[in-house]
Enzyme design. Structure first.
Site, PDB file in Angstrom:
ATOM      1  N   ASP A   7       0.791  -1.226   0.000  1.00  0.00           N
ATOM      2  CA  ASP A   7       0.000   0.000   0.000  1.00  0.00           C
ATOM      3  C   ASP A   7       0.826   1.280   0.000  1.00  0.00           C
ATOM      4  O   ASP A   7       0.650   2.152   0.843  1.00  0.00           O
ATOM      5  CB  ASP A   7      -0.977  -0.015   1.181  1.00  0.00           C
ATOM      6  CG  ASP A   7      -1.933  -1.181   1.088  1.00  0.00           C
ATOM      7  OD1 ASP A   7      -2.849  -1.107   0.263  1.00  0.00           O
ATOM      8  OD2 ASP A   7      -1.737  -2.170   1.812  1.00  0.00           O
ATOM      9  N   HIS A   9       0.642   3.507  -2.456  1.00  0.00           N
ATOM     10  CA  HIS A   9      -0.378   4.462  -2.905  1.00  0.00           C
ATOM     11  C   HIS A   9       0.161   5.781  -3.462  1.00  0.00           C
ATOM     12  O   HIS A   9      -0.435   6.830  -3.269  1.00  0.00           O
ATOM     13  CB  HIS A   9      -1.388   4.750  -1.792  1.00  0.00           C
ATOM     14  CG  HIS A   9      -2.300   3.601  -1.510  1.00  0.00           C
ATOM     15  ND1 HIS A   9      -3.278   3.205  -2.382  1.00  0.00           N
ATOM     16  CD2 HIS A   9      -2.374   2.758  -0.453  1.00  0.00           C
ATOM     17  CE1 HIS A   9      -3.926   2.166  -1.881  1.00  0.00           C
ATOM     18  NE2 HIS A   9      -3.388   1.865  -0.714  1.00  0.00           N
ATOM     19  N   ASP A  41      -0.773  -2.035  -4.837  1.00  0.00           N
ATOM     20  CA  ASP A  41      -1.300  -0.694  -4.572  1.00  0.00           C
ATOM     21  C   ASP A  41      -0.174   0.340  -4.592  1.00  0.00           C
ATOM     22  O   ASP A  41       0.070   1.064  -3.651  1.00  0.00           O
ATOM     23  CB  ASP A  41      -2.088  -0.631  -3.268  1.00  0.00           C
ATOM     24  CG  ASP A  41      -3.416  -1.372  -3.368  1.00  0.00           C
ATOM     25  OD1 ASP A  41      -3.805  -1.743  -4.496  1.00  0.00           O
ATOM     26  OD2 ASP A  41      -4.060  -1.570  -2.345  1.00  0.00           O
ATOM     27  N   ASN A  74      -5.404  -4.173  -5.820  1.00  0.00           N
ATOM     28  CA  ASN A  74      -6.698  -3.802  -6.391  1.00  0.00           C
ATOM     29  C   ASN A  74      -6.694  -2.407  -7.009  1.00  0.00           C
ATOM     30  O   ASN A  74      -7.493  -2.119  -7.890  1.00  0.00           O
ATOM     31  CB  ASN A  74      -7.801  -3.918  -5.341  1.00  0.00           C
ATOM     32  CG  ASN A  74      -7.617  -2.974  -4.178  1.00  0.00           C
ATOM     33  OD1 ASN A  74      -6.513  -2.834  -3.648  1.00  0.00           O
ATOM     34  ND2 ASN A  74      -8.680  -2.332  -3.755  1.00  0.00           N
ATOM     35  N   HIS A  75      -5.786  -1.536  -6.609  1.00  0.00           N
ATOM     36  CA  HIS A  75      -5.703  -0.207  -7.206  1.00  0.00           C
ATOM     37  C   HIS A  75      -4.856  -0.209  -8.468  1.00  0.00           C
ATOM     38  O   HIS A  75      -4.917   0.722  -9.263  1.00  0.00           O
ATOM     39  CB  HIS A  75      -5.127   0.802  -6.202  1.00  0.00           C
ATOM     40  CG  HIS A  75      -6.036   1.036  -5.052  1.00  0.00           C
ATOM     41  ND1 HIS A  75      -6.570   2.265  -4.757  1.00  0.00           N
ATOM     42  CD2 HIS A  75      -6.536   0.199  -4.114  1.00  0.00           C
ATOM     43  CE1 HIS A  75      -7.343   2.170  -3.693  1.00  0.00           C
ATOM     44  NE2 HIS A  75      -7.324   0.925  -3.290  1.00  0.00           N
TER      45      HIS A  75
END
Length: 122
Positions: A7, A9, A41, A74-75
């Protein structure tokens, strides 16, 4: 040694801080030969997706004895579709059709609805 990172991001400063902390906390030989698994992610909220990806792509040349695994989060799938690197759905439907089941989350998540939305999916 196994290191798992998830993550990111799009926050390059957080990734760089994490990496610096690993360098400071681990013996050099342990980090140099570690199995580093990135859990996906890499993009989403942060402003520096390109810099994050460049940092990650450079790791194998910076750490020749490390082993790297880059999983898709998932991103990352919508981002991949957005840049045109994901083949279209086999049934011919647009990527944006997959958003219908998640539309109720749009207001509280602040999802992107600008140009290129049609090319994304979840």
């Amino acid at each position: 040694m196994v290191i798992c990172v998830g993550d990111v991001h799009g926050y390059i400063t957080k990734l760089e801080s994490l990496w610096s902390n690993l360098q400071a906390a681990l013996p050099a030989d342990a980090l140099a030969t570690a199995l580093v698994i990135f859990l996906g992610d890499y993009n989403d909220c942060g402003p520096h997706t390109r810099r994050v990806l460049n940092f990650l792509l450079a790791l194998p040349t910076r750490y020749l004895a490390q082993h790297h695994v880059f999983l898709c989060g998932n991103h990352d799938l919508p981002f991949t579709a957005f840049i045109g690197a994901l083949p279209p759905p086999p049934d011919g439907s647009p990527f944006s059709a997959t958003w219908d089941e998640y539309i109720h989350n749009e207001e509280h998540k602040g999802w992107f609805r600008g140009p290129g939305f049609e090319g994304m999916h979840v």
